[in-house]
Design an enzyme around this catalytic site. Structure first.
Site, PDB file in Angstrom:
ATOM      1  N   GLN A 179       2.143  -5.987  -3.072  1.00 44.35           N
ATOM      2  CA  GLN A 179       2.505  -6.037  -1.642  1.00 44.35           C
ATOM      3  C   GLN A 179       3.837  -5.305  -1.408  1.00 44.35           C
ATOM      4  OE1 GLN A 179       1.487  -9.461  -2.978  1.00 44.35           O
ATOM      5  NE2 GLN A 179      -0.529  -8.638  -2.648  1.00 44.35           N
ATOM      6  N   THR A 218      -8.513  -3.324  -1.163  1.00 44.75           N
ATOM      7  CA  THR A 218      -9.041  -4.661  -1.443  1.00 44.75           C
ATOM      8  C   THR A 218     -10.072  -5.089  -0.404  1.00 44.75           C
ATOM      9  OG1 THR A 218      -6.986  -5.249  -2.528  1.00 44.75           O
ATOM     10  CG2 THR A 218      -8.351  -7.077  -1.824  1.00 44.75           C
ATOM     11  N   ASP A 224       2.671  14.867   1.351  1.00 44.45           N
ATOM     12  CA  ASP A 224       1.709  15.909   1.724  1.00 44.45           C
ATOM     13  C   ASP A 224       0.897  15.561   2.975  1.00 44.45           C
ATOM     14  OD1 ASP A 224       0.813  13.946  -0.298  1.00 44.45           O
ATOM     15  OD2 ASP A 224      -1.164  14.770   0.178  1.00 44.45           O
ATOM     16  N   GLY A 249      -4.209  -4.524  -4.674  1.00 48.71           N
ATOM     17  CA  GLY A 249      -5.245  -3.662  -5.209  1.00 48.71           C
ATOM     18  C   GLY A 249      -4.732  -2.259  -5.299  1.00 48.71           C
ATOM     19  N   HIS A 250      -4.877  -1.665  -6.446  1.00 50.72           N
ATOM     20  CA  HIS A 250      -4.571  -0.244  -6.493  1.00 50.72           C
ATOM     21  C   HIS A 250      -5.539   0.469  -7.409  1.00 50.72           C
ATOM     22  CE1 HIS A 250      -1.533  -2.133  -9.263  1.00 50.72           C
ATOM     23  NE2 HIS A 250      -2.396  -1.559 -10.050  1.00 50.72           N
ATOM     24  N   LYS A 309       3.033  10.265  -0.662  1.00 48.84           N
ATOM     25  CA  LYS A 309       2.181  10.832   0.402  1.00 48.84           C
ATOM     26  C   LYS A 309       2.929  11.784   1.335  1.00 48.84           C
ATOM     27  CE  LYS A 309      -1.744   7.893   0.660  1.00 48.84           C
ATOM     28  NZ  LYS A 309      -2.632   7.107   1.502  1.00 48.84           N
ATOM     29  N   VAL A 354       3.204  14.283  -4.026  1.00 52.62           N
ATOM     30  CA  VAL A 354       2.694  15.296  -3.092  1.00 52.62           C
ATOM     31  C   VAL A 354       1.163  15.381  -3.125  1.00 52.62           C
ATOM     32  CG1 VAL A 354       4.806  16.672  -3.034  1.00 52.62           C
ATOM     33  CG2 VAL A 354       3.123  17.106  -4.841  1.00 52.62           C
ATOM     34  N   THR A 356      -6.100 -11.624   3.312  1.00 59.36           N
ATOM     35  CA  THR A 356      -7.196 -11.003   2.558  1.00 59.36           C
ATOM     36  C   THR A 356      -8.297 -12.027   2.268  1.00 59.36           C
ATOM     37  OG1 THR A 356      -6.082 -11.489   0.479  1.00 59.36           O
ATOM     38  CG2 THR A 356      -5.644  -9.337   1.446  1.00 59.36           C
ATOM     39  N   GLY A 363       1.585   3.095  -2.520  1.00 59.88           N
ATOM     40  CA  GLY A 363       1.262   4.009  -3.621  1.00 59.88           C
ATOM     41  C   GLY A 363       1.951   3.595  -4.904  1.00 59.88           C
ATOM     42  N   LYS A 364       2.206   2.293  -5.040  1.00 63.58           N
ATOM     43  CA  LYS A 364       2.875   1.788  -6.258  1.00 63.58           C
ATOM     44  C   LYS A 364       2.030   2.060  -7.491  1.00 63.58           C
ATOM     45  CE  LYS A 364       3.098  -2.383  -4.504  1.00 63.58           C
ATOM     46  NZ  LYS A 364       2.749  -2.177  -3.083  1.00 63.58           N
ATOM     47  N   ASP A 387       0.811  -1.223   0.000  1.00 61.48           N
ATOM     48  CA  ASP A 387       0.000   0.000   0.000  1.00 61.48           C
ATOM     49  C   ASP A 387       0.845   1.275   0.000  1.00 61.48           C
ATOM     50  OD1 ASP A 387      -2.263  -1.712   0.298  1.00 61.48           O
ATOM     51  OD2 ASP A 387      -1.889  -1.755   2.453  1.00 61.48           O
TER      52      ASP A 387
HETATM   53  P1  IMP Z   1      -2.615 -12.811   1.935  1.00 62.71           P
HETATM   54  O1  IMP Z   1      -1.679 -12.218   0.942  1.00 62.71           O
HETATM   55  O2  IMP Z   1      -4.067 -12.576   1.599  1.00 62.71           O
HETATM   56  O3  IMP Z   1      -2.310 -14.257   2.233  1.00 62.71           O
HETATM   57  O4  IMP Z   1      -2.391 -12.039   3.332  1.00 62.71           O
HETATM   58  C1  IMP Z   1      -1.184 -12.156   4.062  1.00 62.71           C
HETATM   59  C2  IMP Z   1      -0.776 -10.818   4.665  1.00 62.71           C
HETATM   60  O5  IMP Z   1      -0.416  -9.932   3.612  1.00 62.71           O
HETATM   61  C3  IMP Z   1      -1.880 -10.106   5.447  1.00 62.71           C
HETATM   62  O6  IMP Z   1      -1.286  -9.387   6.508  1.00 62.71           O
HETATM   63  C4  IMP Z   1      -2.448  -9.139   4.445  1.00 62.71           C
HETATM   64  O7  IMP Z   1      -3.070  -8.041   5.058  1.00 62.71           O
HETATM   65  C5  IMP Z   1      -1.182  -8.733   3.709  1.00 62.71           C
HETATM   66  N1  IMP Z   1      -1.436  -8.253   2.346  1.00 62.71           N
HETATM   67  C6  IMP Z   1      -1.707  -8.985   1.246  1.00 62.71           C
HETATM   68  N2  IMP Z   1      -1.851  -8.190   0.178  1.00 62.71           N
HETATM   69  C7  IMP Z   1      -1.629  -6.938   0.587  1.00 62.71           C
HETATM   70  C8  IMP Z   1      -1.584  -5.674  -0.085  1.00 62.71           C
HETATM   71  O8  IMP Z   1      -1.774  -5.550  -1.301  1.00 62.71           O
HETATM   72  N3  IMP Z   1      -1.292  -4.599   0.704  1.00 62.71           N
HETATM   73  C9  IMP Z   1      -1.043  -4.709   2.029  1.00 62.71           C
HETATM   74  N4  IMP Z   1      -1.072  -5.868   2.686  1.00 62.71           N
HETATM   75  C10 IMP Z   1      -1.351  -6.972   1.976  1.00 62.71           C
END
Ligand code: IMP
Length: 424
Positions: free
Chosen positions: A223, A299, A332, A40-41, A330, A413, A128, A15-16, A13
């Site tokens: 991730q 997500t 800002d 998810g982005h 981020k 920013v 997730t 900001g990729k 997360d």
């Molecule tokens: P999984 O990838 O669903 O198996 O989750 C394993 C861990 O990775 C958990 O702590 C999730 O919250 C974290 N996680 C999986 N995908 C993301 C992402 O895109 N952003 C942030 N955390 C993630």
């Protein structure tokens, strides 16, 4: 633009999506190499707002080839829904190419992810619940179903039946689940097979040809480094390797093809799910970062845990990814703060650390050592050039770059594309 890997430098997360979207205009090929629809982005452009989970960001550019590599795990229903959404809003997916070797997330993986998390109680990972872990586990156990299996009904049935045998027993006997409809749910994947067939390609070869022709390629990591199954805070990690080295494995290209590795890092830290987070703030400052930074998962909608920037973890991320540039996002969000803390070391078990403690317990108990830096107390969202940033903001970024051992190449920013300072 050469061959560049964009990698998360923290817990995801960072900001990729914005950075990939921005650089995607210059890239002729954009590649996802690990993870699945746990990522998810949101990208915003002239066609509107798109929440992408599986399809690479480059899809919005008609001249860009978007590749889903062999290292990704694919839920065909999620993929189909994403393709349909894009097409219905006028974005052609003709340039989407998917590796036939990418593994499928099957309905029993999703069920297993849910019931395992539930049974772990307060020891849960906080996944997730998209079936990511069980799908990668089956890949390693050599009972996975791959994208290419969808193209041969007989093989698909044989493999699903073989995989289901033990899964049904585990789900029934260990987790007390009703598995009656599971095989029918698996068969539903076959109904999508013909519509997905045109996308399946030899993506390793396509990529090699693109590199050989000198095309610009962008690898889009999902991730982040601290969620890497080998290099992250195991077991509170995802089940793939977000680190830059896996861009090669997850796409079928050699390491010598890669020119740049850019790490994306927020000006502070967030984490979703369980697991250690030394700089977490459970006070008003943490809540303020969450509110100002809109720190809720794209997500799952979960609240993100927030804290100060951890330079020990960032230095580690620079090292394990071989980063050549840092993109700080981020910035800002810190606009209103008088003082900004950054973590420069830890104390754990009476010992101090300026690198990641190699033993998990020391990291779990790490108390951060902070250095306080002055805030800039100004709205910087209109700034486009490095020299126009307030002196304190430049001071903050210089301190981060120096401590992390990597130059800052881009600063975000604000959420919009143009709200960006390119340093290089
Ligand atoms: P999984 O990838 O669903 O198996 O989750 C394993 C861990 O990775 C958990 O702590 C999730 O919250 C974290 N996680 C999986 N995908 C993301 C992402 O895109 N952003 C942030 N955390 C993630």
């Amino acid at each position: 633009m050469p061959v560049t890997v964009i990698v998360g430098a923290q817990w995801g997360d960072e900001g990729k999506g914005k950075v990939v979207d921005l650089l995607g205009d210059e890239a002729q090929v954009v590649v996802r190499y690990q993870g699945g629809n746990n990522a998810g982005h949101t990208i915003e452009n002239e066609r509107g707002r798109f929440a992408l989970h599986l399809v690479p960001s480059g899809i919005c550019n008609p001249d860009t080839t978007a590749i889903i590599g062999n290292g990704v795990v694919i839920d065909p229903s999620a993929l189909r829904a994403e393709i349909d959404e894009l097409e219905s809003r006028g974005v052609s997916t003709a340039n989407l190419k998917i590796s036939g070797n990418a593994h499928l997330i099957m309905p029993y993986h999703i069920l297993l992810d849910k019931v395992r998390e539930m049974s772990l109680g307060n020891k849960k990972i906080g996944t997730t619940r998209r079936g990511i872990g069980p799908a990668y586990a089956d890949k390693a156990a050599r009972v996975g179903i791959r994208m290419q299996d969808l193209l041969d009904e007989k093989i698909f049935h044989q493999k699903v039946q073989a995989a289901m045998r033990s899964k049904s027993d585990i789900l029934r006997l260990v987790y007390d689940q009703n598995v009656a409809g599971l095989e029918v749910e698996c068969d539903r994947y076959l109904q999508m097979a013909e519509t997905l067939r045109p996308y399946i390609a030899d993506t390793s070869l396509l990529l090699w040809q693109a590199v050989a022709a000198g095309r610009s390629v962008l690898f889009e990591g999902a991730q982040g480094t601290m969620l890497d199954i080998d290099h992250g805070t195991y077991p509170f990690v995802t089940s793939s390797n977000p680190v830059a080295g896996f861009a090669c494995v997850g796409s079928g290209i050699g390491p010598t093809a890669i020119d740049e590795v850019w790490g994306i890092c927020k000006a502070y830290c967030t984490r979703v799910g369980e697991g250690p987070f030394p700089t977490e703030l459970l006070d008003d400052t943490g809540r303020r970062l969450r509110d100002v930074g809109h720190e809720y998962g794209t997500t799952t909608g979960r609240e993100r845990r927030c804290g100060w920037l951890d330079l020990v973890a960032l230095r580690y991320a620079v090292r394990v990814n071989g980063m050549t540039g840092l993109c700080i996002t981020k910035l800002d969000v810190l606009n209103d703060l008088d003082e900004i803390e950054v973590c420069t070391g830890y104390v754990s078990g009476g010992q101090s650390y300026d690198e990641m403690p190699p033993h998990q317990s020391d990291f779990h108990h790490a108390q951060p050592l902070y250095q306080s830096l002055p805030g800039w107390k100004a709205d910087i969202s209109g700034v486009r050039r490095w020299e126009d940033l307030p002196a304190e903001a430049r001071g903050y970024l210089d301190f981060v770059a120096e401590s992390a051992g990597c130059p800052v190449v881009l600063v975000s920013v604000g959420p919009r594309r143009e709200e960006t300072v390119r340093v290089r």
